[in-house]
Design a protein around this motif. Structure first.
Motif, PDB file in Angstrom:
ATOM      1  N   MET A   1       0.813  -1.211   0.000  1.00 51.15           N
ATOM      2  CA  MET A   1       0.000   0.000   0.000  1.00 51.15           C
ATOM      3  C   MET A   1       0.851   1.267   0.000  1.00 51.15           C
ATOM      4  O   MET A   1       0.441   2.299  -0.540  1.00 51.15           O
ATOM      5  N   LEU A   2       2.042   1.180   0.591  1.00 49.85           N
ATOM      6  CA  LEU A   2       2.842   2.391   0.769  1.00 49.85           C
ATOM      7  C   LEU A   2       4.043   2.489  -0.153  1.00 49.85           C
ATOM      8  O   LEU A   2       4.588   3.578  -0.317  1.00 49.85           O
ATOM      9  N   GLY A   3       4.484   1.388  -0.740  1.00 47.47           N
ATOM     10  CA  GLY A   3       5.698   1.492  -1.534  1.00 47.47           C
ATOM     11  C   GLY A   3       5.731   0.639  -2.780  1.00 47.47           C
ATOM     12  O   GLY A   3       6.023   1.112  -3.865  1.00 47.47           O
ATOM     13  N   VAL A   4       5.397  -0.643  -2.637  1.00 52.38           N
ATOM     14  CA  VAL A   4       5.473  -1.566  -3.761  1.00 52.38           C
ATOM     15  C   VAL A   4       4.352  -1.257  -4.754  1.00 52.38           C
ATOM     16  O   VAL A   4       3.205  -1.054  -4.364  1.00 52.38           O
ATOM     17  N   LYS A   5       4.695  -1.201  -6.026  1.00 49.43           N
ATOM     18  CA  LYS A   5       3.746  -0.784  -7.061  1.00 49.43           C
ATOM     19  C   LYS A   5       3.054  -1.967  -7.740  1.00 49.43           C
ATOM     20  O   LYS A   5       2.736  -1.908  -8.929  1.00 49.43           O
ATOM     21  N   ALA A   6       2.814  -3.016  -7.018  1.00 51.67           N
ATOM     22  CA  ALA A   6       2.089  -4.170  -7.549  1.00 51.67           C
ATOM     23  C   ALA A   6       1.649  -5.015  -6.367  1.00 51.67           C
ATOM     24  O   ALA A   6       2.160  -4.876  -5.260  1.00 51.67           O
ATOM     25  N   GLY A   7       0.684  -5.892  -6.625  1.00 56.31           N
ATOM     26  CA  GLY A   7       0.229  -6.778  -5.568  1.00 56.31           C
ATOM     27  C   GLY A   7      -1.192  -6.456  -5.128  1.00 56.31           C
ATOM     28  O   GLY A   7      -1.797  -5.456  -5.532  1.00 56.31           O
TER      29      GLY A   7
END
Length: 311
Positions: free
Chosen positions: A253-259
């Motif tokens: 939610m705060l950093g990774v741009k996938a998932g």
């Protein structure tokens, strides 16, 4: 109690009728607003009713007959409250057919998000378990190693991994690698502490018997200390998996741009709440599947404790 539930036919029979009733009210009663896939959802409910009726002779399915009835009751009430009467505010609350529409129309994004989440979770969890296991064995076996590792573990271990989120995302260019390290940190602490406790609590007489037969230190670690400490190790692994689930959502939610976490954040930003609920459902299935798999591995390795802890 389990045998009584298995022999009871009526919950599954009533459950089949309830799903049939839900299919009927979905198809026959007009919706209060335009909801997609209403006919498709009615057919799904009809299919569940037929499958439930066909599987009535199966004991395994009959055991969950009360759940079949309860879910039919829940879905029917949800359909009436939202699709037929529109009692809950939109877009925060959708109808069951809207959730079905998300799985049909957005399945590729959901599947892609699930794949990214699984890669992030598995990599970070395995790395954290390995690090924690090595640290725990070292602390439980070697006083010298414990002298240096114990203060560091006490100082850094209780810190919430999310506190390192801004630092890691600023220092490490890859948000995926940063998320992996965060989950590895979250998993390593409980595994290290429980492995350490298990190794330290091994009965000294086990070592004495092995030494009289000429066992070397490496043999004692591999064939005496670690097998005796495995129940503690798996408790730490269960705790670590729960911590990784939490960190997975936060990192995505705060950093990774996938998932799935990123997908939920995106859906909330566009007020696509059915999409968010669909991602939440998939995440719940993923988490419980990983926990079930871990319990199966534990039950296979610790056959003598198979009935002590259940999932």
């Amino acid at each position: 109690m389990k045998q009584v539930v298995k022999n009871a036919y009526w919950p599954q029979v009533v459950g089949s009728a309830a799903w049939l009733f839900t299919a009927g009210l979905t198809y026959l009663i007009p919706n209060a607003d335009e909801f997609p896939r209403t006919i498709t959802f009615a057919l799904v409910c009809l299919g569940i009713a037929v499958l439930s009726a066909i599987s009535l002779p199966l004991n395994k399915v009959r055991y969950y007959g009360a759940w079949i009835l309860a879910l039919a009751f829940f879905i029917g009430i949800w359909e009436v409250i939202q699709a037929k009467l529109l009692l809950l505010p939109r877009p925060f609350f959708g109808a069951p057919q809207e959730l079905l529409d998300v799985f049909i129309t957005d399945w590729y994004k959901l599947l892609n998000s699930l794949a990214h989440s699984m890669m992030l979770l598995v990599g970070g969890y395995i790395l954290g378990c390995i690090i924690g296991f090595v640290i725990g064995v070292g602390m439980g076996w070697s006083k010298l190693f414990g002298y240096w590792a114990h203060p560091v573990l006490r100082f850094l271990g209780p810190l919430p991994p999310v506190a390192f989120l801004p630092l890691l995302f600023a220092v490490i260019p890859s948000s995926f690698v940063a998320g992996e390290l965060l989950m590895a940190f979250a998993a390593s602490f409980p595994v290290a502490v429980l492995t350490w406790s298990g190794i330290a609590g091994v009965n000294p007489s086990y070592y004495d018997v092995a030494k009289t037969m000429g066992a070397k230190p490496l043999f004692l670690i591999r064939h005496v200390a670690i097998p005796a400490a495995l129940p503690f190790v798996f408790v730490g692994m269960f705790m670590a998996l729960g911590s990784c689930f939490y960190m997975l959502v936060v990192a995505e939610m705060l950093g990774v741009k996938a998932g799935l976490g990123f997908y939920m954040q995106w859906a909330q930003g566009w007020a696509a709440y059915p999409n968010m609920y669909a991602a939440l459902f998939i995440m719940a299935v993923m988490c419980t599947s990983f926990m079930t798999l871990l319990f199966k591995v534990r039950n296979r390795l610790l056959r003598w404790q198979k009935e002590s802890i259940k999932w």
